[in-house]
Design a protein around this motif. Structure first.
Motif, PDB file in Angstrom:
ATOM      1  N   PRO A 169       4.146 -15.766  -2.233  1.00  0.00           N
ATOM      2  CA  PRO A 169       3.516 -14.447  -2.221  1.00  0.00           C
ATOM      3  C   PRO A 169       2.785 -14.223  -3.545  1.00  0.00           C
ATOM      4  O   PRO A 169       3.230 -14.690  -4.592  1.00  0.00           O
ATOM      5  N   PRO A 170       1.663 -13.543  -3.498  1.00  0.00           N
ATOM      6  CA  PRO A 170       0.945 -13.253  -4.739  1.00  0.00           C
ATOM      7  C   PRO A 170       1.737 -12.259  -5.587  1.00  0.00           C
ATOM      8  O   PRO A 170       2.619 -11.562  -5.093  1.00  0.00           O
ATOM      9  N   ALA A 171       1.436 -12.222  -6.866  1.00  0.00           N
ATOM     10  CA  ALA A 171       2.073 -11.236  -7.736  1.00  0.00           C
ATOM     11  C   ALA A 171       1.752  -9.845  -7.213  1.00  0.00           C
ATOM     12  O   ALA A 171       0.662  -9.596  -6.692  1.00  0.00           O
ATOM     13  N   GLY A 172       2.701  -8.950  -7.338  1.00  0.00           N
ATOM     14  CA  GLY A 172       2.513  -7.576  -6.882  1.00  0.00           C
ATOM     15  C   GLY A 172       3.521  -7.207  -5.814  1.00  0.00           C
ATOM     16  O   GLY A 172       4.590  -7.797  -5.702  1.00  0.00           O
ATOM     17  N   ALA A 173       3.154  -6.230  -5.015  1.00  0.00           N
ATOM     18  CA  ALA A 173       4.062  -5.692  -4.002  1.00  0.00           C
ATOM     19  C   ALA A 173       4.409  -6.735  -2.946  1.00  0.00           C
ATOM     20  O   ALA A 173       3.551  -7.489  -2.490  1.00  0.00           O
ATOM     21  N   ALA A 174       5.691  -6.771  -2.565  1.00  0.00           N
ATOM     22  CA  ALA A 174       6.186  -7.681  -1.533  1.00  0.00           C
ATOM     23  C   ALA A 174       7.417  -7.040  -0.900  1.00  0.00           C
ATOM     24  O   ALA A 174       7.805  -5.923  -1.270  1.00  0.00           O
ATOM     25  N   LEU A 175       8.015  -7.740   0.054  1.00  0.00           N
ATOM     26  CA  LEU A 175       9.255  -7.274   0.668  1.00  0.00           C
ATOM     27  C   LEU A 175      10.329  -8.341   0.492  1.00  0.00           C
ATOM     28  O   LEU A 175      10.048  -9.538   0.542  1.00  0.00           O
ATOM     29  N   ARG A 176      11.573  -7.882   0.311  1.00  0.00           N
ATOM     30  CA  ARG A 176      12.733  -8.775   0.284  1.00  0.00           C
ATOM     31  C   ARG A 176      13.535  -8.504   1.543  1.00  0.00           C
ATOM     32  O   ARG A 176      13.939  -7.375   1.807  1.00  0.00           O
ATOM     33  N   LEU A 177      13.746  -9.535   2.322  1.00  0.00           N
ATOM     34  CA  LEU A 177      14.576  -9.470   3.520  1.00  0.00           C
ATOM     35  C   LEU A 177      15.913 -10.112   3.166  1.00  0.00           C
ATOM     36  O   LEU A 177      15.961 -11.277   2.766  1.00  0.00           O
ATOM     37  N   THR A 178      16.978  -9.341   3.262  1.00  0.00           N
ATOM     38  CA  THR A 178      18.319  -9.822   2.951  1.00  0.00           C
ATOM     39  C   THR A 178      19.149  -9.802   4.225  1.00  0.00           C
ATOM     40  O   THR A 178      19.193  -8.780   4.914  1.00  0.00           O
ATOM     41  N   VAL A 179      19.776 -10.932   4.536  1.00  0.00           N
ATOM     42  CA  VAL A 179      20.589 -11.047   5.737  1.00  0.00           C
ATOM     43  C   VAL A 179      22.018 -11.354   5.306  1.00  0.00           C
ATOM     44  O   VAL A 179      22.268 -12.357   4.629  1.00  0.00           O
TER      45      VAL A 179
ATOM     46  N   THR B  63      18.569  -6.175   5.879  1.00  0.00           N
ATOM     47  CA  THR B  63      17.911  -5.065   5.202  1.00  0.00           C
ATOM     48  C   THR B  63      16.571  -5.527   4.665  1.00  0.00           C
ATOM     49  O   THR B  63      16.365  -6.709   4.392  1.00  0.00           O
ATOM     50  N   VAL B  64      15.653  -4.580   4.542  1.00  0.00           N
ATOM     51  CA  VAL B  64      14.329  -4.862   3.977  1.00  0.00           C
ATOM     52  C   VAL B  64      14.097  -3.887   2.840  1.00  0.00           C
ATOM     53  O   VAL B  64      14.266  -2.672   3.024  1.00  0.00           O
ATOM     54  N   GLU B  65      13.749  -4.422   1.676  1.00  0.00           N
ATOM     55  CA  GLU B  65      13.508  -3.590   0.509  1.00  0.00           C
ATOM     56  C   GLU B  65      12.185  -3.971  -0.139  1.00  0.00           C
ATOM     57  O   GLU B  65      11.851  -5.150  -0.197  1.00  0.00           O
TER      58      GLU B  65
END
Length: 110
Positions: free
Chosen positions: A5-15, A102-104
């Motif tokens: 992913p490029p630098a900046g906003a992204a999402l973290r998916l935690t299972v 969860t998605v953060e």
């Protein structure tokens, strides 16, 4: 080939899973990683916990005197919002009511 992913906003998916959860005769966390890779997500990491409890409220621990084998496992994926959101339906079907996802929002720093 995956693209980070490029630098900046992204999402973290935690299972969050139990290490004894399975899918298609394989550990469920392994299947999550396999499908994330097949979907082209940037990467996945699996972490094993030393103690925890979930839906059953039974505490599982790695202490030597414990006979527990159902230790907690956490799969973490970070990618663009579009890629994470596109992967969620496949993940939801795979989990089939097991575990917790969860998605953060996160910020990727390079």
């Amino acid at each position: 080939m995956t693209t980070p992913p490029p630098a900046g906003a992204a999402l973290r998916l935690t299972v969050l899973l139990g290490q004894d959860d399975t899918a298609h005769h394989h550990p469920l966390h392994t299947e999550v990683v396999r499908r994330a890779h097949a979907a082209g997500l940037a990467g996945a990491s699996v972490f094993q916990g030393v103690e925890g409890y979930g839906r059953t409220s039974v505490v599982h621990t790695a202490r030597m005197l414990s006979m527990s084998e159902a230790l907690p496992v956490m799969v973490v994926l970070v990618d663009t919002a579009d890629r994470i959101r596109a992967f969620i339906p496949d993940l939801t079907g795979l989990l089939d009511g097991r575990g917790l996802a969860t998605v953060e929002p996160v910020e990727v720093v390079r």
